[in-house]
Design a protein around this motif. Structure first.
Motif: not given
Length: 113
Positions: A68-74, A77-84
């Protein structure tokens, strides 16, 4: 910026980066910089490189497909955890460097000498 959707936040960030890089390239191409970059410009370049590396790393770790053209919720949340995690690690590293610099300044030189 909290009132923006994640897509709008990414678009705003992309536009800001493009503007900064365009300004940087204009300065370089017009010969306004003679010699090495000034510290504030070098800091901007360093921050941009660090940000680009973070984006690439988190993307590689978290985005597994392009169904899909957008991120899945999974993925999101992975990106947010990674950045954090990266930001907290960078902060901790910076704090340790400050502590070491303060200790060195207090002792009057390099440790062990």
């Amino acid at each position: 910026m909290d009132s923006l959707t994640p897509t709008e936040q990414r678009e705003l960030q992309n536009r800001m980066e493009k503007k900064q890089m365009k300004e940087f390239m204009n300065v370089r191409s017009h010969g306004w910089m003679l010699g090495p970059p000034i510290p504030s410009l070098q800091l901007l370049i360093d921050h941009h490189q660090m940000y680009s590396n973070l984006v690439q790393r988190c993307f590689d770790d978290c985005v597994n497909g392009f169904e899909s053209k957008s991120l899945t919720s999974r993925e999101e949340s992975c990106v947010m955890r990674c950045v954090d995690k990266h930001m907290k690690g960078s902060q901790r590293l910076g704090d340790r460097f400050q502590e070491q610099n303060a200790a060195m300044a207090q002792s009057g030189g390099l440790p062990g000498r």
